[in-house]
Design a protein around this motif. Structure first.
Motif, PDB file in Angstrom:
ATOM      1  N   LEU A  44       3.566 -13.472  -9.537  1.00  0.00           N
ATOM      2  CA  LEU A  44       4.013 -12.542  -8.504  1.00  0.00           C
ATOM      3  C   LEU A  44       3.949 -11.101  -8.986  1.00  0.00           C
ATOM      4  N   ARG A  45       4.324 -10.873 -10.230  1.00  0.00           N
ATOM      5  CA  ARG A  45       4.285  -9.499 -10.764  1.00  0.00           C
ATOM      6  C   ARG A  45       2.864  -8.972 -10.864  1.00  0.00           C
ATOM      7  N   GLN A  46       1.931  -9.837 -11.202  1.00  0.00           N
ATOM      8  CA  GLN A  46       0.557  -9.393 -11.429  1.00  0.00           C
ATOM      9  C   GLN A  46      -0.300  -9.421 -10.170  1.00  0.00           C
ATOM     10  N   SER A  47       0.203 -10.009  -9.116  1.00  0.00           N
ATOM     11  CA  SER A  47      -0.587 -10.149  -7.894  1.00  0.00           C
ATOM     12  C   SER A  47      -0.758  -8.816  -7.186  1.00  0.00           C
ATOM     13  N   PRO A  48      -1.946  -8.552  -6.662  1.00  0.00           N
ATOM     14  CA  PRO A  48      -2.140  -7.351  -5.861  1.00  0.00           C
ATOM     15  C   PRO A  48      -1.374  -7.429  -4.530  1.00  0.00           C
ATOM     16  N   LYS A  49      -0.922  -8.620  -4.183  1.00  0.00           N
ATOM     17  CA  LYS A  49      -0.164  -8.804  -2.945  1.00  0.00           C
ATOM     18  C   LYS A  49       1.322  -9.012  -3.233  1.00  0.00           C
ATOM     19  N   ALA A  50       1.810  -8.473  -4.356  1.00  0.00           N
ATOM     20  CA  ALA A  50       3.184  -8.701  -4.788  1.00  0.00           C
ATOM     21  C   ALA A  50       4.192  -8.226  -3.751  1.00  0.00           C
ATOM     22  N   ALA A  51       3.975  -7.063  -3.156  1.00  0.00           N
ATOM     23  CA  ALA A  51       4.924  -6.547  -2.162  1.00  0.00           C
ATOM     24  C   ALA A  51       4.982  -7.472  -0.946  1.00  0.00           C
ATOM     25  N   LEU A  53       4.283 -10.678  -0.903  1.00  0.00           N
ATOM     26  CA  LEU A  53       4.912 -11.933  -1.305  1.00  0.00           C
ATOM     27  C   LEU A  53       6.427 -11.796  -1.419  1.00  0.00           C
ATOM     28  N   ARG A  54       6.896 -10.655  -1.933  1.00  0.00           N
ATOM     29  CA  ARG A  54       8.343 -10.423  -2.010  1.00  0.00           C
ATOM     30  C   ARG A  54       8.949 -10.382  -0.607  1.00  0.00           C
ATOM     31  N   ASP A  55       8.318  -9.657   0.287  1.00  0.00           N
ATOM     32  CA  ASP A  55       8.816  -9.567   1.662  1.00  0.00           C
ATOM     33  C   ASP A  55       8.785 -10.935   2.347  1.00  0.00           C
ATOM     34  N   TYR A  56       7.719 -11.659   2.150  1.00  0.00           N
ATOM     35  CA  TYR A  56       7.592 -12.984   2.750  1.00  0.00           C
ATOM     36  C   TYR A  56       8.685 -13.916   2.230  1.00  0.00           C
ATOM     37  N   THR A  57       8.923 -13.874   0.918  1.00  0.00           N
ATOM     38  CA  THR A  57       9.963 -14.719   0.322  1.00  0.00           C
ATOM     39  C   THR A  57      11.330 -14.366   0.883  1.00  0.00           C
ATOM     40  N   ARG A  58      11.633 -13.075   0.969  1.00  0.00           N
ATOM     41  CA  ARG A  58      12.912 -12.648   1.534  1.00  0.00           C
ATOM     42  C   ARG A  58      13.048 -13.121   2.985  1.00  0.00           C
ATOM     43  N   ASP A  59      11.974 -12.994   3.749  1.00  0.00           N
ATOM     44  CA  ASP A  59      11.998 -13.413   5.146  1.00  0.00           C
ATOM     45  C   ASP A  59      12.254 -14.921   5.262  1.00  0.00           C
TER      46      ASP A  59
END
Length: 77
Positions: A44-51, A53-59
């Motif tokens: 997750l930290r290294q992914s270019p889509k990290a932001a 993925l974080r938002d999706y996880t929170r949702d």
């Protein structure tokens, strides 16, 4: 074509991995889970889509909380 190499089926591989995991001590099982979580956090930290993925996880977590609240509201005595 008849190959001289026989690959195991997915079911055989899963059964072997399950048996291997069940043979671990509780401490080793916990260590395995922690390793998986650490690997996921690294990805997750290294992914270019990290932001995203974080938002999706929170949702998804918020949706799960809301579903539990609604279930309890409908079925609580």
């Amino acid at each position: 074509m008849n190959l001289p190499i026989k690959f195991p089926s997915d079911a055989e591989v899963i059964a072997e991995e399950t048996a291997r995991f069940r043979a671990l001590s509780p401490e080793d099982r916990l260590r395995a889970f922690r390793g998986l979580l650490a690997a996921g956090a690294l990805m997750l930290r290294q992914s270019p889509k990290a932001a995203f993925l974080r938002d999706y996880t929170r949702d998804q977590e918020e949706r799960a909380r809301q579903a539990v609240k609604e279930f309890l509201a409908r079925h609580a005595c």
